[in-house]
Design a protein around this motif. Sequence first.
Motif, PDB file in Angstrom:
ATOM      1  N   GLY A   1     -14.124  88.387  88.993  1.00  0.00           N
ATOM      2  CA  GLY A   1     -13.032  87.451  89.229  1.00  0.00           C
ATOM      3  C   GLY A   1     -11.683  88.150  89.216  1.00  0.00           C
ATOM      4  N   THR A   2     -10.721  87.551  89.899  1.00  0.00           N
ATOM      5  CA  THR A   2      -9.372  88.102  90.010  1.00  0.00           C
ATOM      6  C   THR A   2      -8.355  87.064  89.555  1.00  0.00           C
ATOM      7  OG1 THR A   2     -10.054  89.378  91.942  1.00  0.00           O
ATOM      8  CG2 THR A   2      -7.686  89.126  91.597  1.00  0.00           C
TER       9      THR A   2
ATOM     10  N   ASP B   1     -16.984  86.116  92.892  1.00  0.00           N
ATOM     11  CA  ASP B   1     -15.718  86.570  93.491  1.00  0.00           C
ATOM     12  C   ASP B   1     -14.729  85.415  93.550  1.00  0.00           C
ATOM     13  OD1 ASP B   1     -16.669  89.173  93.888  1.00  0.00           O
ATOM     14  OD2 ASP B   1     -17.666  88.567  95.742  1.00  0.00           O
ATOM     15  N   ILE B   2     -14.257  85.024  92.395  1.00  0.00           N
ATOM     16  CA  ILE B   2     -13.370  83.861  92.264  1.00  0.00           C
ATOM     17  C   ILE B   2     -11.943  84.347  92.022  1.00  0.00           C
ATOM     18  CG2 ILE B   2     -12.803  81.887  90.789  1.00  0.00           C
ATOM     19  CD1 ILE B   2     -15.857  81.611  90.310  1.00  0.00           C
TER      20      ILE B   2
ATOM     21  N   VAL C   1      -8.740  78.424  92.575  1.00  0.00           N
ATOM     22  CA  VAL C   1      -8.391  77.455  91.535  1.00  0.00           C
ATOM     23  C   VAL C   1      -7.066  77.886  90.938  1.00  0.00           C
ATOM     24  CG1 VAL C   1      -9.674  78.711  89.727  1.00  0.00           C
ATOM     25  CG2 VAL C   1      -9.269  76.246  89.465  1.00  0.00           C
ATOM     26  N   LEU C   2      -6.335  76.931  90.368  1.00  0.00           N
ATOM     27  CA  LEU C   2      -5.026  77.213  89.792  1.00  0.00           C
ATOM     28  C   LEU C   2      -4.975  76.769  88.335  1.00  0.00           C
ATOM     29  CD1 LEU C   2      -3.002  75.924  92.827  1.00  0.00           C
ATOM     30  CD2 LEU C   2      -2.684  78.210  91.871  1.00  0.00           C
TER      31      LEU C   2
ATOM     32  N   ARG D   1     -11.036  86.308  79.639  1.00  0.00           N
ATOM     33  CA  ARG D   1     -12.086  85.289  79.730  1.00  0.00           C
ATOM     34  C   ARG D   1     -12.590  85.132  81.162  1.00  0.00           C
ATOM     35  NH1 ARG D   1     -15.262  83.749  75.634  1.00  0.00           N
ATOM     36  NH2 ARG D   1     -16.052  81.630  75.893  1.00  0.00           N
ATOM     37  N   ILE D   2     -11.675  85.194  82.117  1.00  0.00           N
ATOM     38  CA  ILE D   2     -12.077  85.111  83.525  1.00  0.00           C
ATOM     39  C   ILE D   2     -13.016  86.271  83.868  1.00  0.00           C
ATOM     40  CG2 ILE D   2     -11.254  85.274  85.914  1.00  0.00           C
ATOM     41  CD1 ILE D   2     -10.567  82.591  84.636  1.00  0.00           C
ATOM     42  N   ALA D   3     -12.678  87.458  83.395  1.00  0.00           N
ATOM     43  CA  ALA D   3     -13.529  88.620  83.654  1.00  0.00           C
ATOM     44  C   ALA D   3     -14.913  88.425  83.054  1.00  0.00           C
ATOM     45  CB  ALA D   3     -12.876  89.888  83.088  1.00  0.00           C
ATOM     46  N   LEU D   4     -14.963  87.884  81.832  1.00  0.00           N
ATOM     47  CA  LEU D   4     -16.238  87.665  81.165  1.00  0.00           C
ATOM     48  C   LEU D   4     -17.088  86.651  81.921  1.00  0.00           C
ATOM     49  CD1 LEU D   4     -18.039  88.136  78.629  1.00  0.00           C
ATOM     50  CD2 LEU D   4     -16.833  86.222  77.566  1.00  0.00           C
TER      51      LEU D   4
END
Length: 372
Positions: free
Chosen positions: A73-74, A38-39, A101-102, A64-67
């Motif tokens: 992740g959101t 849950d990022i 994170v940014l 890529r974040i979803a993968l």
Amino acid sequence: MNALLRRAAVAAAAPAMAMSLFGCGTTEEPPSVRLSDDIVVGLLLPENQAARYEQFDKPVIEERIALLTNSKGTVRYANANNDADRQTQQLESMIEEKVDVLIVDAVDSKAIAGAIEKADDANIPVVAFDRLAEGPIDGYVSFDNEQVGHIQGKSLLEALKGEAGSGTGPGSASGKVVMMNGALTDPNAAMFKKGAHTELDGKVEIGLEYDTKDWKPENAKANMEAAIASLGKDAITGVYSANDGMAGGIIAALKAAGVTDLPPVTGQDAELAAVQRIVAGDQYMTVYKQYAPEAEAAAEMAILLARNMSLGSAAHTDIDTPTEKSVPTVRIPVIALTKDNIKETLVTDGLYTVEQICVPKVRAECEELGLK
């Protein structure tokens, strides 16, 4: 904890963490490693004048974040529309929202430094994406930006010397070259300019040179109109344009001035409109930057940092910024694109289909190039 100390602490804590996010290695994770998927990633892009940011970068990063987070992740997204103050506000809002994170592509590399300091104070790591931002960043992903300028400069010289037909005017190194650089607020623009000057200085006469506010095509068009008025349209035998959007404005100015035998014009980003101009013979070349590897690398860095994991396996090298030392860095190589290699690059890579490129106005030229 500042970025340098955070990087050192993570590296010292877990050499074994420098592994693929898809995971192998020891089953025992150090206490500092975050196991949750849950990022929340804050993604700040600089503008939408260039098509790449919202058409390519944003969706690739989201995918890529979803993968990497099993779809948990959101991504919270903001586009600054070339407004540095707005981007600072956007970043500060994401700090208040406590993102994990940014990923920041800075409008103004210096102006964003204060907001990045605030992120660091909140222990939120920052990946500088595409443009090198000042302040305590934790990672940096970009293309080899000085090499971009070298490629553009070399290509323009080839066209001017007749080593490669420009597909436009005859090209002559005896005339004057106009240089249309990018925005002074973008550190990448300085690197493009440096690389191009290395190739062009002493080999051509640079008639006029501009730093183009906000990279806007309309500003490049106005600059080119001024250059034509000052130098004369027949004296301009080549134009260095730092990107494709500006190349479009430059070519519009040349055509409006009655130039029918266009001089070679460079570009960057392989925007679809620019590729069509190259096919038509209006623009000589662009620099093809493979957006997917860059965006994927930024996403992977961001997730590693959010998990308190080392960037050792993700970074190829490191770089010193005006404010930070030894920032882990990924540099993606670039490719010179002319009408001769469109098929084996853009089409083969799936960036565009032949149907997207070969619209009716350039269909005949496409057939001549074997784009069917």
